[in-house]
Design an enzyme around this catalytic site. Sequence first.
Site, short mmCIF file in Angstrom:
data_model
loop_
_atom_site.label_atom_id
_atom_site.label_comp_id
_atom_site.label_asym_id
_atom_site.label_seq_id
_atom_site.Cartn_x
_atom_site.Cartn_y
_atom_site.Cartn_z
N LYS A 1 -104.50 58.37 20.22
CA LYS A 1 -104.68 57.63 18.96
C LYS A 1 -105.80 56.57 19.09
O LYS A 1 -106.26 56.26 20.19
CB LYS A 1 -103.35 57.00 18.56
CG LYS A 1 -102.25 58.03 18.23
CD LYS A 1 -100.98 57.35 17.72
CE LYS A 1 -99.90 58.38 17.35
NZ LYS A 1 -98.69 57.71 16.77
N ASN B 1 -99.18 53.13 19.07
CA ASN B 1 -98.41 53.61 20.22
C ASN B 1 -99.11 54.71 21.02
O ASN B 1 -98.47 55.56 21.64
CB ASN B 1 -96.99 54.01 19.81
CG ASN B 1 -96.95 55.20 18.87
OD1 ASN B 1 -97.99 55.69 18.45
ND2 ASN B 1 -95.77 55.66 18.55
N HIS C 1 -99.80 60.90 20.22
CA HIS C 1 -98.93 61.78 19.43
C HIS C 1 -98.65 63.02 20.25
O HIS C 1 -99.52 63.51 20.97
CB HIS C 1 -99.61 62.22 18.12
CG HIS C 1 -98.91 63.38 17.46
ND1 HIS C 1 -97.84 63.21 16.61
CD2 HIS C 1 -99.08 64.73 17.59
CE1 HIS C 1 -97.39 64.40 16.24
NE2 HIS C 1 -98.13 65.34 16.81
#
Length: 150
Positions: free
Chosen positions: A20, A123, A126
């Site tokens: 990400k 975070n 994915h």
Amino acid sequence: VRPAYLEIPMALERTLSIIKPDAVGKNVIGEIYTRFEKAGLKIVAARMKHLSRAEAEGFYAVHRERPFFNALVEFMTSGPVMIQALEGDNAVLKHRDLMGATNPKDAAAGTIRADFADSIDANAVHGSDSLENAAIEIAYFFPSTDVHAR
Ligand code: GDP
Ligand code: MG
């Protein structure tokens, strides 16, 4: 002792991984790739892309009704992402184990999210959550001719 012919063979699977914008920004693509390689996951397709709003909304369509959907799309379009298809024995679950829990506060020590994620929004990675979704997600970003069997 179980005879060898009774051993359940591991399933060769493919899964979709996205590094990400936060982790791309931290310059840890290589460190994350090393974790995949050390776990026996092979990169069979890869591309860097700055997702459009429509692409991010389409990818996360299952989360459309969730309260965090807009924040998720904003975040996923905030910078380039690194997208790859990974192949290996039990790749879907193996990759989820390497990632760690969605909220980095709950992620086990040594997982990618424990080491690189800042929050439940930012975070780091994915990963597909099932074999069925993996096939859909890989096809979302890669034409089959760009996935290279190894
Ligand atoms: P994942 O499969 O572990 O990535 O988690 P989910 O599929 O449940 O959610 C997709 C993504 O939406 C997560 O990776 C988070 O970035 C984000 N997300 C999930 N749950 C929440 C939440 O409760 N609040 C916020 N702000 N973001 C969330
Ligand atoms: Mg998910």
